[in-house]
Design a protein around this motif. Structure first.
Motif, PDB file in Angstrom:
ATOM      1  N   ALA A  80      -0.235  11.412  -0.216  1.00  0.00           N
ATOM      2  CA  ALA A  80      -0.267  10.032  -0.644  1.00  0.00           C
ATOM      3  C   ALA A  80       0.445   9.121   0.102  1.00  0.00           C
ATOM      4  CB  ALA A  80       0.299   9.996  -1.964  1.00  0.00           C
ATOM      5  N   GLU A  81       1.664   9.600   0.659  1.00  0.00           N
ATOM      6  CA  GLU A  81       2.271   8.656   1.346  1.00  0.00           C
ATOM      7  C   GLU A  81       1.706   8.423   2.883  1.00  0.00           C
ATOM      8  OE1 GLU A  81       6.642   8.603   1.539  1.00  0.00           O
ATOM      9  OE2 GLU A  81       6.861   9.412  -0.467  1.00  0.00           O
ATOM     10  N   ILE A  82       1.196   9.537   3.502  1.00  0.00           N
ATOM     11  CA  ILE A  82       0.701   9.466   4.744  1.00  0.00           C
ATOM     12  C   ILE A  82      -0.728   8.781   4.597  1.00  0.00           C
ATOM     13  CG2 ILE A  82      -0.497  10.840   6.602  1.00  0.00           C
ATOM     14  CD1 ILE A  82       1.362  13.084   5.845  1.00  0.00           C
ATOM     15  N   MET A  83      -1.510   8.924   3.598  1.00  0.00           N
ATOM     16  CA  MET A  83      -2.485   8.185   3.370  1.00  0.00           C
ATOM     17  C   MET A  83      -2.263   6.526   3.200  1.00  0.00           C
ATOM     18  SD  MET A  83      -6.053   8.955   3.355  1.00  0.00           S
ATOM     19  CE  MET A  83      -5.880   7.514   4.727  1.00  0.00           C
ATOM     20  N   THR A  84      -1.543   6.366   2.370  1.00  0.00           N
ATOM     21  CA  THR A  84      -1.022   4.782   2.081  1.00  0.00           C
ATOM     22  C   THR A  84      -0.734   4.224   3.304  1.00  0.00           C
ATOM     23  OG1 THR A  84      -0.560   5.314  -0.135  1.00  0.00           O
ATOM     24  CG2 THR A  84       0.274   3.353   0.705  1.00  0.00           C
ATOM     25  N   GLU A  85       0.017   4.980   4.256  1.00  0.00           N
ATOM     26  CA  GLU A  85       0.587   4.045   5.457  1.00  0.00           C
ATOM     27  C   GLU A  85      -0.448   4.217   6.451  1.00  0.00           C
ATOM     28  OE1 GLU A  85       3.173   2.442   8.104  1.00  0.00           O
ATOM     29  OE2 GLU A  85       3.203   2.892   6.038  1.00  0.00           O
ATOM     30  N   ILE A  86      -1.523   5.083   6.533  1.00  0.00           N
ATOM     31  CA  ILE A  86      -2.785   5.129   7.382  1.00  0.00           C
ATOM     32  C   ILE A  86      -3.707   3.904   6.789  1.00  0.00           C
ATOM     33  CG2 ILE A  86      -5.038   5.990   7.887  1.00  0.00           C
ATOM     34  CD1 ILE A  86      -3.263   8.772   8.176  1.00  0.00           C
ATOM     35  N   ALA A  87      -3.805   3.656   5.858  1.00  0.00           N
ATOM     36  CA  ALA A  87      -4.686   2.522   5.078  1.00  0.00           C
ATOM     37  C   ALA A  87      -3.988   0.947   5.400  1.00  0.00           C
ATOM     38  CB  ALA A  87      -4.707   2.613   3.488  1.00  0.00           C
ATOM     39  N   LYS A  88      -2.652   0.959   5.193  1.00  0.00           N
ATOM     40  CA  LYS A  88      -2.006  -0.213   5.346  1.00  0.00           C
ATOM     41  C   LYS A  88      -2.179  -0.647   6.957  1.00  0.00           C
ATOM     42  CE  LYS A  88       2.873  -1.906   5.829  1.00  0.00           C
ATOM     43  NZ  LYS A  88       4.259  -1.648   5.381  1.00  0.00           N
ATOM     44  N   ARG A  89      -2.014   0.468   7.835  1.00  0.00           N
ATOM     45  CA  ARG A  89      -2.276   0.201   9.422  1.00  0.00           C
ATOM     46  C   ARG A  89      -3.730  -0.354   9.624  1.00  0.00           C
ATOM     47  NH1 ARG A  89       2.232   3.304  12.986  1.00  0.00           N
ATOM     48  NH2 ARG A  89       3.849   3.000  11.715  1.00  0.00           N
ATOM     49  N   LEU A  90      -4.706   0.169   8.764  1.00  0.00           N
ATOM     50  CA  LEU A  90      -5.880  -0.214   9.010  1.00  0.00           C
ATOM     51  C   LEU A  90      -6.440  -1.283   8.497  1.00  0.00           C
ATOM     52  CD1 LEU A  90      -7.706   3.245   8.525  1.00  0.00           C
ATOM     53  CD2 LEU A  90      -7.350   2.100  10.435  1.00  0.00           C
ATOM     54  N   GLY A  91      -5.342  -1.940   7.780  1.00  0.00           N
ATOM     55  CA  GLY A  91      -5.610  -3.511   7.122  1.00  0.00           C
ATOM     56  C   GLY A  91      -5.886  -3.248   5.565  1.00  0.00           C
ATOM     57  N   ILE A  92      -5.924  -2.193   5.122  1.00  0.00           N
ATOM     58  CA  ILE A  92      -6.224  -2.020   3.635  1.00  0.00           C
ATOM     59  C   ILE A  92      -4.943  -1.987   2.645  1.00  0.00           C
ATOM     60  CG2 ILE A  92      -7.502  -0.577   2.011  1.00  0.00           C
ATOM     61  CD1 ILE A  92      -9.055   0.662   4.532  1.00  0.00           C
ATOM     62  N   ALA A  93      -5.046  -3.026   2.040  1.00  0.00           N
ATOM     63  CA  ALA A  93      -3.679  -3.151   1.326  1.00  0.00           C
ATOM     64  C   ALA A  93      -3.460  -2.406   0.224  1.00  0.00           C
ATOM     65  CB  ALA A  93      -3.799  -4.621   0.664  1.00  0.00           C
TER      66      ALA A  93
END
Length: 288
Positions: A80-93
């Protein structure tokens, strides 16, 4: 007169039908164009998630990998934490978790009920036939768990030791295999993870062989457990963990891999692993 009126009426009706047909054709063409536009955007899961500001992740609500914290109601865990950070860096809030039974995760993915699967899923050939997997997030398998002051440093030290395993798990089978090979003196079977950890904590057994991530998380969060994961330790039954995307979502796959490598190089992934009780043994370098 009646014939003339009838003829004029029919001509007028025909004209109206033709006009309606033209208007209908314009509307149809307009809808077709819109439909194509929608179809085009729908094929790009990444762009769609960016537009919505939400990435939907499938998980079986699996602690400590990807789950909803009962107290905070937040999406937490290693994946979850890895996926959330990846999404954030992809511009997905925002990242939303959709709970799905583990055996149905890839089915839900291919039915387009979710955007991506992230739930400590081993990358296996049979799974790769129906979905694409990202680069390896981390590796995870069995752990050898002992008391903090135990002299046991590896499997070679178990010849005269009593080892515990949990009923119904592959890790118990592995312990029993070691016993058959003469590498373990005795194997005791326990019904649950909590019983297993308590057994080694109270010296009913000398060591236990169990899931590394689950054991690491339990030891980190339960201060009554005077235990440690033997390290360094190379898991005999290890699996490589990755996230799964649809075969058609090549842009999402590439984007996730790119950000994942950055997170590994920056130390973010290792930090998350340690937060949940894992260590360098579970880390996989960037590009793999």
């Amino acid at each position: 007169m009646m014939k003339k009126f009838t003829k004029m009426f029919l001509l007028t009706l025909l004209s109206l039908i033709l006009l309606a047909g033209c208007g209908g054709e314009k509307t149809t063409n307009g809808n077709a164009s819109d439909s194509k536009g929608d179809s085009k955007s729908a094929t790009s899961t990444l762009e769609k998630a960016k537009e919505k500001g939400v990435l939907v992740v499938a998980s079986s609500n699996d602690v400590p990998f990807a789950y909803i914290n009962k107290d905070t109601k937040k999406f937490e865990g290693i994946d979850a934490e890895i996926m959330t950070e990846i999404a954030k860096r992809l511009g997905i809030a925002k990242v939303e978790m959709k709970e799905v039974k583990f055996e149905n995760l890839l089915l839900e993915l291919n039915n387009k009920g979710v955007d991506i699967v992230a739930d400590a899923m081993y990358v296996k050939p049979e799974r790769q036939k129906i979905a694409n997997f990202t680069n390896i997030w981390y590796t995870e398998g069995e752990a050898l768990v002992v008391l903090k002051d135990s002299p046991i440093k590896g499997l070679d030290d178990l010849k005269d030791k009593v080892v515990g395993g949990q009923k119904g798990t592959a890790f118990l089978e592995f312990a029993q295999k070691l016993q058959k090979e003469g590498k373990v003196k005795e194997v005791k079977v326990f019904n649950s993870q909590s019983e297993l950890l308590l057994a080694v904590n109270t010296k009913k057994v000398d060591a236990i062989i169990t899931d590394s991530a689950v054991a690491g998380y339990s030891i980190t969060n339960d201060k009554t457990l005077n235990l440690k994961l033997v390290s360094p330790y190379k898991a005999e039954a290890a699996g490589n963990i990755g996230a799964a995307v649809r075969k058609s979502d090549k842009d999402l796959l590439e984007a996730v891999n790119k950000e994942l490598d950055k997170l590994k190089e920056e130390g973010f992934v290792l930090k998350v692993l340690k937060k949940y009780g894992l260590n360098e043994d579970n880390f996989v370098p960037a590009g793999k």
